[in-house]
Design an enzyme around this catalytic site. Structure first.
Site, PDB file in Angstrom:
ATOM      1  N   GLU A 426       0.830  -1.231   0.000  1.00  0.00           N
ATOM      2  CA  GLU A 426       0.000   0.000   0.000  1.00  0.00           C
ATOM      3  C   GLU A 426       0.850   1.261   0.000  1.00  0.00           C
ATOM      4  O   GLU A 426       0.506   2.256   0.633  1.00  0.00           O
ATOM      5  CB  GLU A 426      -0.927   0.016   1.220  1.00  0.00           C
ATOM      6  CG  GLU A 426      -2.171  -0.767   1.040  1.00  0.00           C
ATOM      7  CD  GLU A 426      -2.798  -0.542  -0.312  1.00  0.00           C
ATOM      8  OE1 GLU A 426      -3.159  -1.548  -0.933  1.00  0.00           O
ATOM      9  OE2 GLU A 426      -2.899   0.611  -0.765  1.00  0.00           O
TER      10      GLU A 426
HETATM   11  C1  LIG Z   1       2.663  -9.730   0.484  1.00  0.00           C
HETATM   12  C2  LIG Z   1       2.434  -8.646  -0.512  1.00  0.00           C
HETATM   13  C3  LIG Z   1       1.145  -8.337  -0.909  1.00  0.00           C
HETATM   14  C4  LIG Z   1       0.931  -7.351  -1.873  1.00  0.00           C
HETATM   15  N1  LIG Z   1      -0.345  -7.121  -2.319  1.00  0.00           N
HETATM   16  C5  LIG Z   1      -0.523  -6.315  -3.409  1.00  0.00           C
HETATM   17  C6  LIG Z   1      -1.805  -6.227  -4.047  1.00  0.00           C
HETATM   18  O1  LIG Z   1      -2.799  -6.811  -3.580  1.00  0.00           O
HETATM   19  N2  LIG Z   1      -1.912  -5.484  -5.181  1.00  0.00           N
HETATM   20  C7  LIG Z   1      -0.852  -4.819  -5.729  1.00  0.00           C
HETATM   21  O2  LIG Z   1      -1.008  -4.180  -6.753  1.00  0.00           O
HETATM   22  N3  LIG Z   1       0.390  -4.879  -5.136  1.00  0.00           N
HETATM   23  C8  LIG Z   1       0.559  -5.612  -4.006  1.00  0.00           C
HETATM   24  N4  LIG Z   1       1.807  -5.712  -3.408  1.00  0.00           N
HETATM   25  C9  LIG Z   1       2.903  -4.936  -3.982  1.00  0.00           C
HETATM   26  C10 LIG Z   1       3.344  -3.801  -3.094  1.00  0.00           C
HETATM   27  O3  LIG Z   1       2.398  -2.780  -3.086  1.00  0.00           O
HETATM   28  C11 LIG Z   1       4.739  -3.349  -3.604  1.00  0.00           C
HETATM   29  O4  LIG Z   1       5.652  -4.357  -3.225  1.00  0.00           O
HETATM   30  C12 LIG Z   1       5.143  -2.011  -3.063  1.00  0.00           C
HETATM   31  O5  LIG Z   1       4.344  -1.010  -3.622  1.00  0.00           O
HETATM   32  C13 LIG Z   1       6.602  -1.681  -3.349  1.00  0.00           C
HETATM   33  O6  LIG Z   1       6.936  -1.901  -4.689  1.00  0.00           O
HETATM   34  P1  LIG Z   1       8.200  -2.802  -5.047  1.00  0.00           P
HETATM   35  O7  LIG Z   1       8.071  -4.073  -4.302  1.00  0.00           O
HETATM   36  O8  LIG Z   1       8.355  -2.868  -6.504  1.00  0.00           O
HETATM   37  O9  LIG Z   1       9.421  -2.041  -4.413  1.00  0.00           O
HETATM   38  P2  LIG Z   1      10.234  -0.855  -5.130  1.00  0.00           P
HETATM   39  O10 LIG Z   1       9.288   0.119  -5.697  1.00  0.00           O
HETATM   40  O11 LIG Z   1      11.259  -1.450  -6.016  1.00  0.00           O
HETATM   41  O12 LIG Z   1      10.940  -0.185  -3.874  1.00  0.00           O
HETATM   42  C14 LIG Z   1      12.182  -0.640  -3.326  1.00  0.00           C
HETATM   43  C15 LIG Z   1      12.665   0.401  -2.315  1.00  0.00           C
HETATM   44  O13 LIG Z   1      12.886   1.650  -2.995  1.00  0.00           O
HETATM   45  C16 LIG Z   1      12.103   2.669  -2.412  1.00  0.00           C
HETATM   46  N5  LIG Z   1      11.630   3.561  -3.470  1.00  0.00           N
HETATM   47  C17 LIG Z   1      11.059   3.224  -4.646  1.00  0.00           C
HETATM   48  N6  LIG Z   1      10.744   4.335  -5.338  1.00  0.00           N
HETATM   49  C18 LIG Z   1      11.092   5.381  -4.581  1.00  0.00           C
HETATM   50  C19 LIG Z   1      11.013   6.797  -4.726  1.00  0.00           C
HETATM   51  N7  LIG Z   1      10.466   7.361  -5.797  1.00  0.00           N
HETATM   52  N8  LIG Z   1      11.506   7.566  -3.735  1.00  0.00           N
HETATM   53  C20 LIG Z   1      12.035   7.020  -2.636  1.00  0.00           C
HETATM   54  N9  LIG Z   1      12.141   5.702  -2.432  1.00  0.00           N
HETATM   55  C21 LIG Z   1      11.667   4.894  -3.388  1.00  0.00           C
HETATM   56  C22 LIG Z   1      10.965   1.970  -1.702  1.00  0.00           C
HETATM   57  O14 LIG Z   1      10.449   2.734  -0.624  1.00  0.00           O
HETATM   58  C23 LIG Z   1      11.638   0.690  -1.228  1.00  0.00           C
HETATM   59  O15 LIG Z   1      12.317   0.923  -0.023  1.00  0.00           O
HETATM   60  C24 LIG Z   1       2.033  -6.648  -2.413  1.00  0.00           C
HETATM   61  C25 LIG Z   1       3.327  -6.922  -1.979  1.00  0.00           C
HETATM   62  C26 LIG Z   1       3.532  -7.909  -1.051  1.00  0.00           C
HETATM   63  C27 LIG Z   1       4.956  -8.226  -0.644  1.00  0.00           C
END
Ligand SMILES: Cc1cc2nc3c(=O)[nH]c(=O)nc-3n(C[C@H](O)[C@H](O)[C@H](O)COP(=O)(O)OP(=O)(O)OC[C@H]3O[C@@H](n4cnc5c(N)ncnc54)[C@H](O)[C@@H]3O)c2cc1C
Length: 567
Positions: A426
């Protein structure tokens, strides 16, 4: 472990600290009398204690699995979901015209939190449906509302939210899923989504996916994204389940926790869907769902913290080590420190979450921009502080258990493994904090200052009865005000972002001081006053270090080159 939903804690917070009566005095929520509130909390508490809590360990030990492309949920989860649905808990705040109860979000937030403490992985299923219901209520066509809302509200069907793709996580605008018009008002949606919570289940009904995708003329980035409702089965005109849509679950993620919640990789192959909201207006529609979910996820953190605290407290009272007056480890000062921190921060994060829900309700009931801005300001704080607290409290819970905390049979570790994801999904807590110091400060810090003014006025008034506590909260307000002024002056956003997380936490610390002070005033000489003193004297001071961190700007954080950092 026996879980007891914190019903009386909620009654106190709603009646004495948060001012629920203000909500009940509005025309929209005039039926939410204190008797009704008590009845709702008591009934929900029973469901949590008797139905959901017994499912918690089973969800961890026997995770959801994929069999021939279909998810088989953990034992008892189907019955558990049915009980939640039959109680009407999914549609508590949904509009009555489609079968909802039309109750304030404040009550839904309370019930959701109690359910999270009982069984987080199962609670995520109704939470997903609730977000979808709100998005459809605001943005869907009447035909979609008629077809989907009654069934989502009754729990016959469930909802999911599909944003994330391998290359598009926090950067949602990078998504590559596509939607092509079919010429009959429907669209063909194609793409792969990952990490989709409750992407499938065996509860027997339809599974309704809200999917973000780009139309052929959608520009790159978030402005070119549209939102589609894509059901697993295409409903017949009478609402019965028709042909299977061209979508499926590719695999389930292997996670560190939350095993009872199936996290799916979803494939959409020209799947039939319908537009929700205007073309290219997908992000606005999805934000309705995400704001609802952010409050809910903050509550998940609080709930998991409550569960972890109850378990640690019970263990500490049983465990005997060393000589103490009671014989148990609960009398050692260091164990007390941990238990007090767990209890005090769970209270603070719960109060902040409720204050956010209260502002949402007042905004909905009065349509006043001020309430809406307040809700928007408090949402990232509720989400990030609630989840950070859940993680910290669950971690302390393990420490209270000593070696047994590291042993899975005790169940203490599950709280931490389950809640850990809440600071990630989220919108990561880093993204929440950036939202707070940038978008939510586009008013020049006006809402921040107004909240600080209110807290300071309360602290000023408390000087007569609670001089030490009042003074400490007042001083904290002054520091927060000064840093807020500094923050809004920073035109280079990098300087704001480098301190965004400590700023959000410092703000939450001061809000926590405010709500603890309210409890102390209401319970002079009682246990709540003692807990408030612990918070204000021992936890609130953290704000000072955090605010110093904020005012450092970005220079020292970005000083090392990436080569130096990696070297
Ligand atoms: C168990 C689980 C359930 C989930 N359920 C859903 C779901 O139902 N529907 C759905 O759509 N998604 C879902 N997600 C996805 C979740 O919302 C994402 O994992 C989350 O938004 C982070 O994206 P990412 O994993 O690609 O991390 P990344 O975006 O790659 O982030 C990696 C790190 O970089 C930081 N970062 C990234 N961009 C920036 C920025 N612009 N500025 C500063 N820091 C930044 C982040 O804070 C983080 O620390 C789920 C994930 C998990 C693990």
């Amino acid at each position: 472990m026996t879980f007891r939903a914190p019903v009386s804690e909620y009654e106190f917070l709603l009646s004495t600290v948060i001012g629920f009566d203000q909500i009940a005095q509005t025309d929209r929520f005039s039926e939410a009398s204190s008797d009704l509130v008590t009845a709702i909390l008591t009934e929900a508490g029973k469901l949590c204690d008797e139905v959901m809590a017994p499912l918690q360990r089973g969800g961890d030990l026997q995770p959801a699995k994929l069999e021939n492309g279909v998810v088989r949920t953990s034992p008892g989860f189907g019955e558990g979901f049915k009980a939640i649905a039959e109680g009407g808990w999914i549609g508590m705040s949904a509009a009555p015209e489609h079968g909802g109860m039309g109750l304030p979000m404040t009550l839904t937030a309370a019930v959701n939190e109690m359910m999270s403490g009982a069984c987080l992985s199962l609670q995520l299923a109704p939470l997903m449906s609730q977000g979808q219901i709100e998005a459809l209520e605001h943005h869907a066509s009447d035909a979609l509302k008629e077809m989907y809302l009654p069934k989502l509200i009754s729990g016959e069907w469930t909802g999911t939210m599909n944003l994330t793709e391998p290359q598009a996580g926090s950067d949602v605008g990078a998504l590559s899923s596509k939607a092509e018009p079919n010429g009959d008002g429907s669209f063909a949606v194609t793409g792969q989504k990952i990490f989709i919570s409750w992407g499938d289940n065996d509860f027997g009904g339809n599974i309704c996916h809200l999917v973000l995708a780009r139309l052929p003329d959608g520009v790159p980035g978030t402005k070119g994204i549209s939102l589609f409702l894509v059901p697993k089965y295409l409903p017949n005109a009478d609402g019965s389940l028709g042909a299977a849509n061209t979508l499926g679950v590719v695999s389930l993620e292997h996670k560190m926790g939350l095993h009872g919640s199936p996290t799916c990789v979803m494939q959409f192959d020209g799947a039939t869907g319908w537009l929700v909201g205007p073309e290219h207006g997908g992000m606005a529609a999805m934000f309705t769902m995400m704001n609802n979910a952010r409050l809910g996820v903050g509550g998940q953190g609080v709930g998991a913290g409550e569960g972890a605290y109850q378990q640690a407290m019970a263990y500490a009272l049983e465990r005997k080590q060393g000589k103490t007056p009671s014989g148990s480890i609960a009398d050692h000062a260091d164990v007390r420190r941990m238990l007090m921190e767990m209890k005090a921060d769970t209270y603070a994060s719960r109060a902040i979450m409720l204050a956010c829900a209260h502002a949402i309700d007042m905004g909905n009931a009065t349509d006043e921009a001020d309430w809406k801005a307040r809700a928007a300001f408090l949402t990232p704080i509720s989400k990030a502080f609630g989840t950070d607290t859940g993680i910290r409290v669950a971690d302390l819970g393990i420490q209270v258990h000593g070696g047994m905390g590291f042993i899975e049979e005790s169940g203490a570790a599950q709280f931490l493994r389950d809640v850990r994801v809440t600071s990630i999904y989220e919108g990561t807590n880093g993204i929440q904090a950036m939202d707070l110091v940038a978008r939510k400060m586009m008013d020049g810090g006006d809402m921040a200052h107004r909240i600080i003014d209110e807290i300071e006025a309360q602290a000023e008034g408390a000087r007569a009865t609670h001089p030490n506590m009042g003074e400490a909260v007042w001083q904290a307000c002054e520091s927060l005000r000064e840093t807020t002024e500094w923050l809004v002056e920073q035109e280079d956003l990098q300087d704001r972002f480098a301190g965004a997380v400590p700023y959000l936490r410092a703000f939450a610390r001061v809000l926590g001081g405010h709500y603890h002070l309210s409890a102390a005033i209401a319970d002079k000489g009682g246990p709540r006053e003692k807990l408030a003193r612990f918070y204000i004297k021992r936890l609130l001071p953290e704000h000072a270090g955090l605010l110093t961190h904020v005012q450092e700007g970005a220079a020292s954080t970005m000083a090392l080159t990436l080569e130096e950092l990696a070297g």
